[in-house]
Design a protein around this motif. Structure first.
Motif, PDB file in Angstrom:
ATOM      1  N   ASP A   2       0.822  -1.209   0.000  1.00 23.81           N
ATOM      2  CA  ASP A   2       0.000   0.000   0.000  1.00 23.81           C
ATOM      3  C   ASP A   2       0.858   1.262   0.000  1.00 23.81           C
ATOM      4  OD1 ASP A   2      -2.353  -1.360  -0.214  1.00 23.81           O
ATOM      5  OD2 ASP A   2      -2.726  -1.435   1.943  1.00 23.81           O
ATOM      6  N   SER A   3       2.053   1.173   0.550  1.00 21.62           N
ATOM      7  CA  SER A   3       2.982   2.315   0.456  1.00 21.62           C
ATOM      8  C   SER A   3       3.400   2.504  -1.002  1.00 21.62           C
ATOM      9  CB  SER A   3       4.237   2.065   1.296  1.00 21.62           C
ATOM     10  OG  SER A   3       3.930   2.019   2.668  1.00 21.62           O
ATOM     11  N   ILE A   4       3.659   1.380  -1.661  1.00 20.54           N
ATOM     12  CA  ILE A   4       4.055   1.444  -3.071  1.00 20.54           C
ATOM     13  C   ILE A   4       2.918   2.028  -3.909  1.00 20.54           C
ATOM     14  CG2 ILE A   4       4.706   0.058  -5.087  1.00 20.54           C
ATOM     15  CD1 ILE A   4       6.173  -1.830  -3.183  1.00 20.54           C
ATOM     16  N   LYS A   5       1.692   1.612  -3.580  1.00 14.18           N
ATOM     17  CA  LYS A   5       0.523   2.111  -4.301  1.00 14.18           C
ATOM     18  C   LYS A   5       0.409   3.634  -4.180  1.00 14.18           C
ATOM     19  CE  LYS A   5      -4.074   0.730  -4.081  1.00 14.18           C
ATOM     20  NZ  LYS A   5      -5.094  -0.117  -3.423  1.00 14.18           N
ATOM     21  N   ASN A   6       0.633   4.131  -2.980  1.00 16.89           N
ATOM     22  CA  ASN A   6       0.598   5.578  -2.763  1.00 16.89           C
ATOM     23  C   ASN A   6       1.686   6.288  -3.551  1.00 16.89           C
ATOM     24  OD1 ASN A   6      -1.526   6.426  -1.264  1.00 16.89           O
ATOM     25  ND2 ASN A   6      -0.520   6.242   0.718  1.00 16.89           N
ATOM     26  N   ALA A   7       2.846   5.659  -3.592  1.00 18.25           N
ATOM     27  CA  ALA A   7       3.966   6.252  -4.335  1.00 18.25           C
ATOM     28  C   ALA A   7       3.654   6.286  -5.828  1.00 18.25           C
ATOM     29  CB  ALA A   7       5.247   5.464  -4.075  1.00 18.25           C
ATOM     30  N   ILE A   8       2.926   5.293  -6.308  1.00 18.89           N
ATOM     31  CA  ILE A   8       2.521   5.270  -7.719  1.00 18.89           C
ATOM     32  C   ILE A   8       1.618   6.471  -8.011  1.00 18.89           C
ATOM     33  CG2 ILE A   8       1.061   4.039  -9.387  1.00 18.89           C
ATOM     34  CD1 ILE A   8       2.231   1.411  -8.098  1.00 18.89           C
ATOM     35  N   GLU A   9       0.666   6.702  -7.125  1.00 18.78           N
ATOM     36  CA  GLU A   9      -0.242   7.837  -7.326  1.00 18.78           C
ATOM     37  C   GLU A   9       0.525   9.154  -7.328  1.00 18.78           C
ATOM     38  OE1 GLU A   9      -3.251   7.492  -8.468  1.00 18.78           O
ATOM     39  OE2 GLU A   9      -2.750   5.379  -8.341  1.00 18.78           O
ATOM     40  N   LEU A  10       1.447   9.302  -6.380  1.00 21.51           N
ATOM     41  CA  LEU A  10       2.260  10.517  -6.311  1.00 21.51           C
ATOM     42  C   LEU A  10       3.104  10.684  -7.581  1.00 21.51           C
ATOM     43  CD1 LEU A  10       3.507  12.981  -4.861  1.00 21.51           C
ATOM     44  CD2 LEU A  10       5.120  11.399  -3.759  1.00 21.51           C
ATOM     45  N   THR A  11       3.726   9.594  -7.994  1.00 18.19           N
ATOM     46  CA  THR A  11       4.571   9.648  -9.188  1.00 18.19           C
ATOM     47  C   THR A  11       3.768  10.061 -10.415  1.00 18.19           C
ATOM     48  OG1 THR A  11       5.956   7.907  -8.255  1.00 18.19           O
ATOM     49  CG2 THR A  11       6.207   8.332 -10.605  1.00 18.19           C
ATOM     50  N   LYS A  12       2.563   9.514 -10.525  1.00 19.27           N
ATOM     51  CA  LYS A  12       1.697   9.866 -11.660  1.00 19.27           C
ATOM     52  C   LYS A  12       1.394  11.368 -11.668  1.00 19.27           C
ATOM     53  CE  LYS A  12      -1.238   5.787 -12.165  1.00 19.27           C
ATOM     54  NZ  LYS A  12      -2.644   5.360 -12.018  1.00 19.27           N
ATOM     55  N   ILE A  13       1.092  11.892 -10.496  1.00 18.07           N
ATOM     56  CA  ILE A  13       0.769  13.320 -10.396  1.00 18.07           C
ATOM     57  C   ILE A  13       1.973  14.174 -10.789  1.00 18.07           C
ATOM     58  CG2 ILE A  13       0.308  15.138  -8.682  1.00 18.07           C
ATOM     59  CD1 ILE A  13      -1.625  13.068  -7.350  1.00 18.07           C
ATOM     60  N   LEU A  14       3.146  13.762 -10.309  1.00 20.27           N
ATOM     61  CA  LEU A  14       4.357  14.539 -10.605  1.00 20.27           C
ATOM     62  C   LEU A  14       4.755  14.422 -12.081  1.00 20.27           C
ATOM     63  CD1 LEU A  14       6.386  13.728  -7.374  1.00 20.27           C
ATOM     64  CD2 LEU A  14       5.239  15.885  -7.928  1.00 20.27           C
ATOM     65  N   MET A  15       4.541  13.235 -12.653  1.00 15.73           N
ATOM     66  CA  MET A  15       4.827  13.047 -14.086  1.00 15.73           C
ATOM     67  C   MET A  15       3.999  14.005 -14.918  1.00 15.73           C
ATOM     68  SD  MET A  15       4.874   8.889 -14.330  1.00 15.73           S
ATOM     69  CE  MET A  15       5.098   8.735 -16.107  1.00 15.73           C
ATOM     70  N   LYS A  16       2.737  14.113 -14.532  1.00 16.00           N
ATOM     71  CA  LYS A  16       1.823  14.985 -15.267  1.00 16.00           C
ATOM     72  C   LYS A  16       2.215  16.450 -15.067  1.00 16.00           C
ATOM     73  CE  LYS A  16      -3.053  15.286 -16.290  1.00 16.00           C
ATOM     74  NZ  LYS A  16      -4.415  15.001 -15.869  1.00 16.00           N
ATOM     75  N   LYS A  17       2.500  16.791 -13.815  1.00 13.11           N
ATOM     76  CA  LYS A  17       2.815  18.183 -13.469  1.00 13.11           C
ATOM     77  C   LYS A  17       4.060  18.688 -14.202  1.00 13.11           C
ATOM     78  CE  LYS A  17       3.204  21.152  -9.414  1.00 13.11           C
ATOM     79  NZ  LYS A  17       3.241  21.192  -7.932  1.00 13.11           N
ATOM     80  N   TYR A  18       5.080  17.831 -14.294  1.00  9.55           N
ATOM     81  CA  TYR A  18       6.349  18.272 -14.881  1.00  9.55           C
ATOM     82  C   TYR A  18       6.602  17.666 -16.261  1.00  9.55           C
ATOM     83  CZ  TYR A  18       7.071  20.114 -10.240  1.00  9.55           C
ATOM     84  OH  TYR A  18       6.917  20.810  -9.064  1.00  9.55           O
ATOM     85  N   ASN A  19       5.590  17.018 -16.795  1.00  6.09           N
ATOM     86  CA  ASN A  19       5.690  16.441 -18.127  1.00  6.09           C
ATOM     87  C   ASN A  19       6.880  15.465 -18.236  1.00  6.09           C
ATOM     88  OD1 ASN A  19       4.772  16.084 -20.685  1.00  6.09           O
ATOM     89  ND2 ASN A  19       5.821  17.888 -21.541  1.00  6.09           N
ATOM     90  N   LEU A  68       2.140   2.918 -13.689  1.00  2.00           N
ATOM     91  CA  LEU A  68       2.164   4.348 -14.009  1.00  2.00           C
ATOM     92  C   LEU A  68       1.427   4.664 -15.293  1.00  2.00           C
ATOM     93  CD1 LEU A  68       5.884   5.171 -13.204  1.00  2.00           C
ATOM     94  CD2 LEU A  68       3.893   5.628 -11.775  1.00  2.00           C
ATOM     95  N   THR A  69       1.313   3.659 -16.155  1.00  2.00           N
ATOM     96  CA  THR A  69       0.654   3.903 -17.432  1.00  2.00           C
ATOM     97  C   THR A  69      -0.851   3.667 -17.334  1.00  2.00           C
ATOM     98  OG1 THR A  69       1.053   1.642 -18.104  1.00  2.00           O
ATOM     99  CG2 THR A  69       2.681   3.275 -18.780  1.00  2.00           C
ATOM    100  N   GLN A  70      -1.283   3.087 -16.225  1.00  2.00           N
ATOM    101  CA  GLN A  70      -2.732   2.878 -16.074  1.00  2.00           C
ATOM    102  C   GLN A  70      -3.397   4.177 -15.681  1.00  2.00           C
ATOM    103  OE1 GLN A  70      -2.891  -0.332 -13.280  1.00  2.00           O
ATOM    104  NE2 GLN A  70      -2.046  -1.752 -14.785  1.00  2.00           N
ATOM    105  N   THR A  97     -11.251   7.334 -12.836  1.00  5.20           N
ATOM    106  CA  THR A  97     -12.229   8.294 -13.369  1.00  5.20           C
ATOM    107  C   THR A  97     -12.034   8.534 -14.862  1.00  5.20           C
ATOM    108  OG1 THR A  97     -10.743   9.978 -12.555  1.00  5.20           O
ATOM    109  CG2 THR A  97     -12.723   9.567 -11.267  1.00  5.20           C
ATOM    110  N   GLU A  98     -10.829   8.257 -15.353  1.00  3.08           N
ATOM    111  CA  GLU A  98     -10.570   8.497 -16.771  1.00  3.08           C
ATOM    112  C   GLU A  98     -10.653   7.212 -17.587  1.00  3.08           C
ATOM    113  OE1 GLU A  98      -6.917  10.614 -17.422  1.00  3.08           O
ATOM    114  OE2 GLU A  98      -7.347  11.914 -15.724  1.00  3.08           O
ATOM    115  N   GLU A  99     -11.024   6.131 -16.915  1.00  2.17           N
ATOM    116  CA  GLU A  99     -11.007   4.849 -17.588  1.00  2.17           C
ATOM    117  C   GLU A  99     -12.082   4.713 -18.658  1.00  2.17           C
ATOM    118  OE1 GLU A  99     -10.990   1.366 -15.053  1.00  2.17           O
ATOM    119  OE2 GLU A  99      -8.825   1.612 -14.949  1.00  2.17           O
ATOM    120  N   ILE A 100     -13.071   5.594 -18.585  1.00  9.67           N
ATOM    121  CA  ILE A 100     -14.151   5.512 -19.551  1.00  9.67           C
ATOM    122  C   ILE A 100     -13.602   5.808 -20.945  1.00  9.67           C
ATOM    123  CG2 ILE A 100     -16.320   6.569 -20.264  1.00  9.67           C
ATOM    124  CD1 ILE A 100     -16.550   7.202 -17.107  1.00  9.67           C
ATOM    125  N   ASP A 101     -13.877   4.911 -21.814  1.00 12.01           N
ATOM    126  CA  ASP A 101     -13.400   5.017 -23.185  1.00 12.01           C
ATOM    127  C   ASP A 101     -13.935   6.297 -23.833  1.00 12.01           C
ATOM    128  OD1 ASP A 101     -12.893   4.611 -25.892  1.00 12.01           O
ATOM    129  OD2 ASP A 101     -12.926   2.442 -25.590  1.00 12.01           O
TER     130      ASP A 101
END
Ligand SMILES: [Zn+2]
Length: 228
Positions: A107-124, A159-161, A165-169
């Motif tokens: 669950d710590s790893i899961k949280n880190a995935i969410e954080l990483t996704k946000i940062l990837m988006k923020k800084y491209n 990270l690619t998933q 909320t955006e899963e809707i095709d």
């Protein structure tokens, strides 16, 4: 966005001059520690060998220790495997990865995935620029993801998933009016609206995703719309 407990100034560097191009994943190597334990420690202590990270993550919380626009000392070394990634152009995320028995806290790893996704988006930042500490200097960090490369691969895959909320095709049809719906669904949808199971906006329009039409018909056939 996340709570901050500012790191002791002695343990981190100056304001960033380079853009953030990389995200470097670490583990704290302690057993059963928390993100808050860590930010508290780094805020209090003046370390002999300055070390720091931008974020600490456990299964419950994400804490900021060094703000994004300052250089944290998380992946510096005498020699480097990686040619470009350095403290000056990367963010460091420390994961509280081991429980008291030394088992992995997913669950710590899961949280880190969410954080990483946000940062990837923020800084491209592309997925190819998300690295382990190991990939920069060869250090055995985060050890579970170095010793078991599959665990690291799973991290990258996650990270690619897209978030749920955006899963809707994008191509999925959304029905707004009963007239637009297939005949086999109309009566059931109308009943669902009458019974206020589906709400309408001020123009009388609904929002029903195509795959939900069938479910509505089944619910109707089961008599669920006829109760009271
Ligand atoms: Zn590390």
């Amino acid at each position: 966005m996340y709570p901050i407990k500012l790191c002791n100034k002695a343990n981190y560097g100056s304001k960033r001059k380079l853009d953030i191009k990389y995200i470097v994943i670490h583990y704290t190597s302690n057993n059963g520690d928390t993100a808050l334990n860590n930010v508290t420690y780094f805020a209090r202590e003046t370390l002999q060998n300055p070390a720091s990270a931008n974020y600490f993550v456990d299964e419950k919380e994400i804490w900021v220790s060094v703000p994004d626009d300052f250089i944290a000392y998380h992946c510096g070394g005498k020699t480097y495997k990686h040619k470009i990634c350095r403290n000056s152009n990367s963010l460091g995320i420390e994961i509280c990865m081991n429980d008291k028995k030394g088992n992995i806290r997913y669950d710590s790893i899961k949280n880190a995935i969410e954080l990483t996704k946000i940062l990837m988006k923020k800084y491209n930042i592309p997925i190819s620029n998300v690295l382990r500490h190991y990939d920069i200097t060869g250090k055995n960090c985060p050890a579970p993801m170095v010793e078991n490369p599959k665990l690291w691969q799973e991290f990258l895959n996650s990270l690619t998933q897209k978030p749920q909320t955006e899963e809707i095709d994008d191509d999925m049809k959304i029905y707004k009016k009963i007239d637009e719906m297939p005949d086999w669904a109309k009566a059931s949808v109308k009943k669902a609206i009458d019974k206020k199971i589906i709400s309408t906006d001020k123009n009388g329009a609904v929002t029903v995703f195509e795959p939900n039409l069938q479910s509505l018909v089944w619910m109707d056939r089961a008599g669920l719309f006829d109760k009271k």
